[in-house]
Design an enzyme around this catalytic site. Structure first.
Site, PDB file in Angstrom:
ATOM      1  CE  LYS A  53      -3.873  -2.391   2.108  1.00 31.62           C
ATOM      2  NZ  LYS A  53      -4.585  -2.846   3.305  1.00 31.62           N
ATOM      3  CD  GLN A  97      -3.728  -4.554   6.337  1.00 36.68           C
ATOM      4  OE1 GLN A  97      -3.841  -3.488   5.745  1.00 36.68           O
ATOM      5  NE2 GLN A  97      -4.011  -5.708   5.757  1.00 36.68           N
ATOM      6  CG  ASP A 120     -10.137  -0.487   4.744  1.00 39.15           C
ATOM      7  OD1 ASP A 120      -9.883  -0.750   3.556  1.00 39.15           O
ATOM      8  OD2 ASP A 120      -9.588  -1.053   5.698  1.00 39.15           O
TER       9      ASP A 120
HETATM   10  N1  GUN Z   1      -6.849  -7.137   5.687  1.00 42.67           N
HETATM   11  C1  GUN Z   1      -7.065  -7.847   4.565  1.00 42.67           C
HETATM   12  N2  GUN Z   1      -7.734  -7.095   3.660  1.00 42.67           N
HETATM   13  C2  GUN Z   1      -7.946  -5.888   4.234  1.00 42.67           C
HETATM   14  C3  GUN Z   1      -8.589  -4.688   3.801  1.00 42.67           C
HETATM   15  O1  GUN Z   1      -9.119  -4.573   2.695  1.00 42.67           O
HETATM   16  N3  GUN Z   1      -8.601  -3.674   4.691  1.00 42.67           N
HETATM   17  C4  GUN Z   1      -8.049  -3.784   5.925  1.00 42.67           C
HETATM   18  N4  GUN Z   1      -8.104  -2.734   6.730  1.00 42.67           N
HETATM   19  N5  GUN Z   1      -7.441  -4.875   6.353  1.00 42.67           N
HETATM   20  C5  GUN Z   1      -7.396  -5.920   5.505  1.00 42.67           C
END
Ligand code: GUN
Length: 281
Positions: A53, A97, A120
């Site tokens: 990211k 996350q 998100d």
């Molecule tokens: N862990 C796995 N996929 C995601 C996601 O799309 N967002 C977040 N915050 N954590 C994740």
């Protein structure tokens, strides 16, 4: 006939190229879009996702920072960090996350992010708006990427039987709602579904997001179906999807690979949501 393989890596690159121009426009009007990511604990996959990211942000010109916290972090301390980022005028997007360690309530944390920084889209307000079809919520990144891939491939959704396997808040539930919004007839299956095989065989569009490597094999798939594989499980053989690629490609009309299908789209949609957050400010 062999399936057309949907190249998520290529589509994600195309999306990122478009976003670069939007970032330039924002910067020329005095806003530098910024994403803050919070990573709690040592989960190796999460560390890889978060680094990816960060790299993607820098490639399109979005500023980013990662807050790495130890696995024994208390919920109250994570709340305080979220509150600080909520108040920071230079931060447009906040992503915590997942998964979080057991002592922290995912629900409490996700709902503590200001809805207009919840890039998100996993907080109750954005999710509620999505379900009700209200306003312009942030849409969770993976389901948003799935719909983008289906549409840009030219697959008609309206009126089709869409079967979503998996009912997570991150993928299954929002993917089903988005498909419904595109006028599909939607069925959600999960680990307790009886006669999964029979239901899957009716899918014109199949979204597999259950996290069980190779659960879905070619014999279960309707001839010509569009199969979107969201599964990414790390096995001894590397990353594996929920769909058995080799047998599925003989039956499906369209198929996403793992890796290189949905994964890159998730990050591209996060960048898109961050730019949207910065533009709304
Ligand atoms: N862990 C796995 N996929 C995601 C996601 O799309 N967002 C977040 N915050 N954590 C994740």
């Amino acid at each position: 006939m062999a399936a057309k393989i949907i190249d998520g890596k290529m589509r994600a690159k195309e999306v990122r190229e478009g976003l670069k121009n939007e970032v330039l426009a924002l910067k020329s009007s005095g806003t530098i879009p910024k994403l803050s990511v919070i990573l709690v604990g040592e989960d190796p996959a999460s560390h890889i996702y978060v680094s990816n990211k960060e790299k993607a942000c820098s490639e399109v010109g979005i500023a980013s920072e990662i807050h790495r916290l130890p696995s024994n972090t208390r919920e109250i301390d994570l709340m305080k960090l979220v509150a600080k980022l909520n108040d920071d005028k230079n931060v447009h997007g906040i992503l915590v996350q997942l998964p979080l360690p057991d002592q922290i309530s995912e629900e409490n944390i996700l709902n503590s992010i200001l809805p207009n920084k919840d890039v998100d889209g996993l907080g109750a307000q954005n999710m509620g708006m999505l379900v009700k079809g209200e306003g312009d919520p942030f849409i969770p990144c993976t389901p948003q990427g799935i719909i983008d891939l289906i549409k840009t491939t030219g697959i008609e959704i309206k009126g089709k039987n869409a079967i979503v396997v998996g009912r997570s808040n991150i993928v299954g539930k929002p993917a089903a709602i988005l498909l419904l919004g595109q006028h599909a007839t939607v069925t959600i299956c999960h680990s307790r579904t009886l006669n999964l095989k029979e239901i899957i065989s009716k899918a014109d569009i199949l979204v597999a997001a259950i996290g069980k490597p190779r659960l879905i094999t070619g014999d279960m798939i309707k001839e010509g179906a569009a199969v979107i594989d969201v599964g990414t499980t790390r096995t001894a053989k590397g990353w594996e999807g929920d769909v058995d690629f080799d047998s599925a490609k003989e039956k499906a009309g369209y198929l996403t690979p793992v890796p290189g299908g949905v994964g890159p789209m998730t990050i591209a949609m996060l960048l898109k949501n961050t730019i949207k957050a910065a533009s709304k400010k």
